[in-house]
Design a protein around this motif. Structure first.
Motif, PDB file in Angstrom:
ATOM      1  N   LEU A  56      -8.279  -3.316 -29.510  1.00 23.70           N
ATOM      2  CA  LEU A  56      -8.992  -3.671 -28.291  1.00 23.70           C
ATOM      3  C   LEU A  56      -8.392  -2.955 -27.074  1.00 23.70           C
ATOM      4  CD1 LEU A  56     -10.008  -7.333 -28.195  1.00 23.70           C
ATOM      5  CD2 LEU A  56      -9.855  -6.003 -26.121  1.00 23.70           C
ATOM      6  N   VAL A  57      -9.263  -2.408 -26.231  1.00 27.45           N
ATOM      7  CA  VAL A  57      -8.802  -1.770 -24.992  1.00 27.45           C
ATOM      8  C   VAL A  57      -9.539  -2.393 -23.822  1.00 27.45           C
ATOM      9  CG1 VAL A  57      -8.780   0.372 -23.638  1.00 27.45           C
ATOM     10  CG2 VAL A  57      -8.168   0.434 -26.052  1.00 27.45           C
ATOM     11  N   PHE A  58      -8.792  -2.722 -22.774  1.00 25.16           N
ATOM     12  CA  PHE A  58      -9.404  -3.241 -21.549  1.00 25.16           C
ATOM     13  C   PHE A  58      -9.290  -2.174 -20.469  1.00 25.16           C
ATOM     14  CE2 PHE A  58     -10.382  -5.560 -17.858  1.00 25.16           C
ATOM     15  CZ  PHE A  58     -10.977  -6.753 -18.226  1.00 25.16           C
ATOM     16  N   THR A  59     -10.408  -1.832 -19.830  1.00 24.94           N
ATOM     17  CA  THR A  59     -10.355  -0.916 -18.692  1.00 24.94           C
ATOM     18  C   THR A  59     -10.804  -1.660 -17.453  1.00 24.94           C
ATOM     19  OG1 THR A  59     -12.631  -0.108 -18.680  1.00 24.94           O
ATOM     20  CG2 THR A  59     -11.118   0.948 -20.225  1.00 24.94           C
ATOM     21  N   GLY A  60     -10.141  -1.397 -16.342  1.00 26.68           N
ATOM     22  CA  GLY A  60     -10.550  -2.073 -15.127  1.00 26.68           C
ATOM     23  C   GLY A  60      -9.787  -1.569 -13.920  1.00 26.68           C
ATOM     24  N   VAL A  61      -9.934  -2.300 -12.829  1.00 30.46           N
ATOM     25  CA  VAL A  61      -9.207  -1.968 -11.605  1.00 30.46           C
ATOM     26  C   VAL A  61      -8.226  -3.095 -11.302  1.00 30.46           C
ATOM     27  CG1 VAL A  61     -10.986  -0.486 -10.628  1.00 30.46           C
ATOM     28  CG2 VAL A  61     -11.067  -2.950 -10.198  1.00 30.46           C
ATOM     29  N   ALA A  62      -7.302  -2.820 -10.395  1.00 30.90           N
ATOM     30  CA  ALA A  62      -6.281  -3.812 -10.076  1.00 30.90           C
ATOM     31  C   ALA A  62      -5.711  -3.530  -8.695  1.00 30.90           C
ATOM     32  CB  ALA A  62      -5.157  -3.759 -11.112  1.00 30.90           C
ATOM     33  N   GLY A  63      -5.067  -4.554  -8.154  1.00 28.71           N
ATOM     34  CA  GLY A  63      -4.310  -4.367  -6.926  1.00 28.71           C
ATOM     35  C   GLY A  63      -2.919  -3.855  -7.258  1.00 28.71           C
ATOM     36  N   SER A  64      -2.346  -3.090  -6.335  1.00 36.83           N
ATOM     37  CA  SER A  64      -0.993  -2.575  -6.551  1.00 36.83           C
ATOM     38  C   SER A  64       0.018  -3.717  -6.486  1.00 36.83           C
ATOM     39  CB  SER A  64      -0.660  -1.539  -5.474  1.00 36.83           C
ATOM     40  OG  SER A  64       0.727  -1.265  -5.496  1.00 36.83           O
ATOM     41  N   GLU A  76       1.815 -11.202   1.886  1.00 29.54           N
ATOM     42  CA  GLU A  76       2.857 -12.174   1.590  1.00 29.54           C
ATOM     43  C   GLU A  76       2.784 -12.633   0.131  1.00 29.54           C
ATOM     44  OE1 GLU A  76       2.701 -15.406   4.404  1.00 29.54           O
ATOM     45  OE2 GLU A  76       4.193 -16.531   3.225  1.00 29.54           O
ATOM     46  N   ARG A  77       1.560 -12.852  -0.313  1.00 34.57           N
ATOM     47  CA  ARG A  77       1.346 -13.338  -1.681  1.00 34.57           C
ATOM     48  C   ARG A  77       1.761 -12.279  -2.717  1.00 34.57           C
ATOM     49  NH1 ARG A  77       1.094 -16.267  -5.532  1.00 34.57           N
ATOM     50  NH2 ARG A  77      -0.761 -16.721  -6.741  1.00 34.57           N
ATOM     51  N   ILE A  78       1.379 -11.044  -2.492  1.00 35.61           N
ATOM     52  CA  ILE A  78       1.725 -10.007  -3.477  1.00 35.61           C
ATOM     53  C   ILE A  78       3.238  -9.769  -3.470  1.00 35.61           C
ATOM     54  CG2 ILE A  78       1.181  -7.998  -1.972  1.00 35.61           C
ATOM     55  CD1 ILE A  78       0.615  -8.216  -5.791  1.00 35.61           C
ATOM     56  N   ALA A  79       3.856  -9.897  -2.290  1.00 41.07           N
ATOM     57  CA  ALA A  79       5.325  -9.757  -2.234  1.00 41.07           C
ATOM     58  C   ALA A  79       5.984 -10.880  -3.027  1.00 41.07           C
ATOM     59  CB  ALA A  79       5.797  -9.764  -0.781  1.00 41.07           C
ATOM     60  N   GLY A  80       5.425 -12.082  -2.939  1.00 39.88           N
ATOM     61  CA  GLY A  80       5.965 -13.224  -3.691  1.00 39.88           C
ATOM     62  C   GLY A  80       5.841 -13.006  -5.194  1.00 39.88           C
ATOM     63  N   LEU A  81       4.704 -12.468  -5.617  1.00 41.61           N
ATOM     64  CA  LEU A  81       4.510 -12.201  -7.052  1.00 41.61           C
ATOM     65  C   LEU A  81       5.469 -11.123  -7.537  1.00 41.61           C
ATOM     66  CD1 LEU A  81       0.603 -12.336  -7.348  1.00 41.61           C
ATOM     67  CD2 LEU A  81       2.255 -13.977  -8.261  1.00 41.61           C
ATOM     68  N   ALA A  82       5.648 -10.095  -6.717  1.00 39.20           N
ATOM     69  CA  ALA A  82       6.557  -9.009  -7.099  1.00 39.20           C
ATOM     70  C   ALA A  82       7.989  -9.527  -7.188  1.00 39.20           C
ATOM     71  CB  ALA A  82       6.452  -7.858  -6.096  1.00 39.20           C
ATOM     72  N   HIS A  83       8.330 -10.460  -6.306  1.00 39.77           N
ATOM     73  CA  HIS A  83       9.661 -11.054  -6.329  1.00 39.77           C
ATOM     74  C   HIS A  83       9.851 -11.905  -7.592  1.00 39.77           C
ATOM     75  CE1 HIS A  83      13.396 -12.585  -4.722  1.00 39.77           C
ATOM     76  NE2 HIS A  83      12.988 -13.811  -5.023  1.00 39.77           N
ATOM     77  N   ASN A  93      -4.391  -2.553  -2.372  1.00 39.78           N
ATOM     78  CA  ASN A  93      -2.966  -2.911  -2.274  1.00 39.78           C
ATOM     79  C   ASN A  93      -2.731  -4.418  -2.289  1.00 39.78           C
ATOM     80  OD1 ASN A  93      -1.730  -0.301  -2.222  1.00 39.78           O
ATOM     81  ND2 ASN A  93      -2.740   0.002  -0.246  1.00 39.78           N
ATOM     82  N   ALA A  94      -3.736  -5.169  -2.718  1.00 41.47           N
ATOM     83  CA  ALA A  94      -3.630  -6.630  -2.840  1.00 41.47           C
ATOM     84  C   ALA A  94      -3.246  -7.282  -1.514  1.00 41.47           C
ATOM     85  CB  ALA A  94      -2.636  -7.011  -3.952  1.00 41.47           C
ATOM     86  N   ALA A 143      -7.749  -5.640   0.931  1.00 38.92           N
ATOM     87  CA  ALA A 143      -8.055  -5.397  -0.486  1.00 38.92           C
ATOM     88  C   ALA A 143      -9.548  -5.307  -0.796  1.00 38.92           C
ATOM     89  CB  ALA A 143      -7.406  -6.463  -1.356  1.00 38.92           C
ATOM     90  N   ALA A 144     -10.366  -6.054  -0.090  1.00 37.05           N
ATOM     91  CA  ALA A 144     -11.785  -6.104  -0.459  1.00 37.05           C
ATOM     92  C   ALA A 144     -12.593  -4.931   0.102  1.00 37.05           C
ATOM     93  CB  ALA A 144     -12.389  -7.421   0.013  1.00 37.05           C
ATOM     94  N   THR A 145     -12.016  -4.171   1.039  1.00 36.24           N
ATOM     95  CA  THR A 145     -12.755  -3.086   1.690  1.00 36.24           C
ATOM     96  C   THR A 145     -13.098  -1.995   0.693  1.00 36.24           C
ATOM     97  OG1 THR A 145     -11.211  -3.501   3.473  1.00 36.24           O
ATOM     98  CG2 THR A 145     -12.703  -1.652   3.784  1.00 36.24           C
TER      99      THR A 145
END
Ligand code: SAH
Length: 263
Positions: free
Chosen positions: A77-85, A182-189, A224-225, A229-231
């Motif tokens: 199985l392969v999933f292709t998609g987009v994502a935030g950095s 702030e949220r993406i920084a928290g996830l990265a942390h 960049n999450a 991000a939605a633009t």
């Protein structure tokens, strides 16, 4: 060409724009409707394949992956998609191939550690190394040889697509579109080494772990999450991510069907 018997490849995308080209390229295509989804079976560049749109989110992706395996008999199985950095080194237009995936919104603490999927003992689910390496090679081939002509110069300029990189590492999934610095920084942390954040991959990873099916996930970075991000999201998917997915899957299938040793 007859389909190779070793593989029956399931290809999942979250958004319609990402998969249209692949479905159009299928030979002997037949569409089967099941559980409100269209599964298109056929041959893609010599590989027996099934394409389906999961739609967005973990439950949608888990259901789709399960049916691909249990009803449509896919072997890989392969999933292709987009994502935030997920980090500063990962830019819009880069591609992430997942080595590990985590459900960042799973939290049964204090009964279980945060992000551990209860009763599996696991936080990070590994993608299949061999399939992920083949996919990453196919993506790198596209970036080096086909991207220059596959995407308009205007779009390249608009989205700043230069020096495009292929990364491998950790992808986090959850039922949230992340649009806060702030949220993406928290996830990265919380998850050191995080490369990308999206809404399906780790659900597919859990299903494939439980059903023992090799899988790989590729994500083109669309945003960049952060607050922006939605633009231009849809424009990016149509103009850029759809091309990345199409050419990468084409190369992957060609390599799986008739591998050559020169790359
Ligand atoms: N605006 C889109 C909605 C996309 S939802 C529309 O109208 O259709 C986002 C999709 O892209 C999900 O499938 C998710 O996996 C991925 N994604 C891209 N950027 C993301 C981000 N910043 N956070 C979470 N998911 C993201």
């Amino acid at each position: 060409m007859a389909a190779s018997s070793m593989y029956r490849l399931g290809i999942i995308s979250a958004l319609q724009e990402e998969q249209q080209g692949l479905v159009e390229a299928m030979q002997g295509a037949a569409t089967h409707i099941h559980g409100r989804r269209d599964y298109t079976t056929g041959t893609l560049w010599g590989i027996d394949a099934v394409c389906v749109l999961s739609r967005i989110g973990k439950v949608a992706a888990a259901m789709t992956a399960t049916l691909l395996v249990e009803k449509f008999g896919v072997s890989h199985l392969v999933f292709t998609g987009v994502a935030g950095s997920g980090g500063p080194g990962v830019r819009v237009g880069d591609i992430v191939v997942a080595d590990y995936l985590v459900q960042h919104d799973m939290d049964a603490s204090p009964l279980f550690p945060p992000c551990e999927v209860p009763l599996t003992g696991m936080v990070y689910f590994a993608a299949d190394t061999d399939l992920s390496t083949r996919l990453a090679q196919a993506v790198a081939y596209f970036v080096a040889l086909q991207l220059p002509s596959a995407i308009d110069d205007g779009e390249k300029k608009l989205f700043g697509l230069h020096d495009v990189k292929v990364h491998r590492g950790l992808v986090a999934s959850g039922d949230q579109f992340i649009h806060s610095a702030e949220r993406i920084a928290g996830l990265a942390h919380a998850h050191p080494g995080l490369l990308a954040v999206e809404m399906e991959g780790a659900a597919v990873a859990q299903v494939c772990f439980e059903l023992n099916v090799p899988f790989a996930v590729m994500r083109t970075i669309s945003d960049n999450a952060n607050e922006k991000a939605a633009t231009d999201f849809l424009h990016f998917v149509q103009a850029v991510a759809a091309q990345y997915a199409f050419y990468s899957i084409k190369r992957l299938c060609e390599q799986l069907a008739a591998p050559v040793n020169d790359d």
